[in-house]
Design a protein around this motif. Structure first.
Motif, PDB file in Angstrom:
ATOM      1  N   GLY A  87       0.813  -1.204   0.000  1.00  0.00           N
ATOM      2  CA  GLY A  87       0.000   0.000   0.000  1.00  0.00           C
ATOM      3  C   GLY A  87       0.850   1.258   0.000  1.00  0.00           C
ATOM      4  N   PHE A  88       0.377   2.258  -0.754  1.00  0.00           N
ATOM      5  CA  PHE A  88       1.061   3.548  -0.823  1.00  0.00           C
ATOM      6  C   PHE A  88       0.082   4.643  -0.404  1.00  0.00           C
ATOM      7  N   ILE A  89       0.428   5.380   0.634  1.00  0.00           N
ATOM      8  CA  ILE A  89      -0.429   6.435   1.166  1.00  0.00           C
ATOM      9  C   ILE A  89       0.370   7.736   1.230  1.00  0.00           C
ATOM     10  N   TYR A  90      -0.205   8.782   0.652  1.00  0.00           N
ATOM     11  CA  TYR A  90       0.492  10.073   0.660  1.00  0.00           C
ATOM     12  C   TYR A  90      -0.201  11.037   1.604  1.00  0.00           C
ATOM     13  N   ASP A  91       0.597  11.738   2.398  1.00  0.00           N
ATOM     14  CA  ASP A  91       0.103  12.783   3.292  1.00  0.00           C
ATOM     15  C   ASP A  91       0.483  14.131   2.683  1.00  0.00           C
ATOM     16  N   PRO A  92      -0.467  14.835   2.062  1.00  0.00           N
ATOM     17  CA  PRO A  92      -0.130  16.098   1.386  1.00  0.00           C
ATOM     18  C   PRO A  92       0.249  17.214   2.345  1.00  0.00           C
ATOM     19  N   LEU A  93      -0.103  17.075   3.619  1.00  0.00           N
ATOM     20  CA  LEU A  93       0.244  18.099   4.593  1.00  0.00           C
ATOM     21  C   LEU A  93       1.705  17.969   5.028  1.00  0.00           C
ATOM     22  N   GLU A  94       2.094  16.766   5.416  1.00  0.00           N
ATOM     23  CA  GLU A  94       3.467  16.524   5.870  1.00  0.00           C
ATOM     24  C   GLU A  94       4.404  16.149   4.720  1.00  0.00           C
ATOM     25  N   GLU A  95       3.828  15.827   3.556  1.00  0.00           N
ATOM     26  CA  GLU A  95       4.587  15.455   2.353  1.00  0.00           C
ATOM     27  C   GLU A  95       5.422  14.192   2.562  1.00  0.00           C
TER      28      GLU A  95
END
Length: 277
Positions: free
Chosen positions: A148-156
């Motif tokens: 699984g790949f999960i991106y956090d746009p806030l913390e990058e």
């Protein structure tokens, strides 16, 4: 994960039903009376056939954090924000991004409308162009494990999770590569080891930790196959105590411990192995 049945990349629409309810219309273009959507729906509710919404669109009944935001699913039912943070932030789930190869572009308007500070999780397909552009092509060995790949746009950060295990690691945008991910993944497939690091600093020792060494602002330098997470922590104006938990491959266990000891310099900490049996 395969690349079949990829949808045409239509931008997901966002409907703010608190502040801009007039944006939601019927399929014939006529407005929908507020009375039809004034009540927050239950998770799994069906959407009226004449509402002009599409798969992946977001309907939001929230003020502030999107605790009452819903995604339109392919069967025209509503999926309530599956908040992975547990704090009311938006999670854009794999069920609406699995056929996308540019999920951040598809949900760009949604993220901007809700506010980037309120979005912590975007679940990506491993062949998403954002991953390819910023980290590189995902190797076949990783693809075959349904990682699984999960991106956090806030913390990058890009979080990589191996399914059916607790093995996960974050990779910072701009300072990590697919080679780093692959190195960690290969190590995670080997025999694993873990250890605690416990510390208790007060008085002059705390002053050295905090003011002289400034370790509270530093980060551990570990083998690429290792990761860490905080345990319990207590911090006061003249003391701190707590623990860190480290995980990685047995091959680099001694190296990881040495890096931790070097990090704390001449300060005394307790390092204890965690039994995996």
């Amino acid at each position: 994960m395969t690349s079949t049945n990829v949808c045409i990349e239509q931008p997901a629409r966002y409907f703010d039903l608190v502040n801009k309810p007039e944006t939601l219309k019927r399929t014939n273009g006529n407005p929908i009376p507020d009375s039809e959507f004034q009540d927050i729906p239950k998770n799994g509710s069906s959407i009226p056939a004449d509402w002009d919404v599409s798969f992946g669109d977001v309907l939001n009944w929230s003020q502030g954090r999107p605790t009452e935001a819903f995604f339109v699913l392919q069967d025209r039912t509503l999926l309530k924000n599956p908040d992975q943070s547990g704090s009311g932030y938006l999670t854009i789930p794999f069920v609406v991004t699995k056929n996308s190869r540019n999920a951040l572009l598809r949900y760009e308007y949604v993220i901007e409308s809700i506010g980037k500070n309120y979005v912590t999780t975007v679940e990506l397909h491993p062949e998403d162009v954002f991953i390819k552009k910023n980290w590189g092509e995902v190797p076949r060995g990783i693809l075959s494990r349904n990682v699984g790949f999960i991106y956090d746009p806030l913390e990058e950060f890009l979080y990589v999770n191996i399914p059916h295990t607790k093995k996960s690691k974050e990779f910072k945008l701009g300072s990590s590569t697919m080679n780093d991910i692959q190195t960690w993944f290969i190590g995670a497939m080997q025999d694993q080891a873990s250890f605690h690091v416990k510390y208790n600093f007060s008085g002059p020792v705390y002053q050295k930790y905090h003011n002289e060494y400034k370790l509270q602002t530093e980060k551990f330098s570990l083998p690429k196959t290792w990761s860490f997470e905080p345990g319990t922590t207590e911090i006061g104006h003249d003391h701190c105590n707590g623990e860190w938990i480290f995980h990685g491959d047995k091959k680099h266990l001694a190296d990881a411990k040495e890096h931790v000891q070097d990090f704390y310099k001449d300060l005394t900490v307790t390092i204890e192995d965690i039994d995996h049996n």
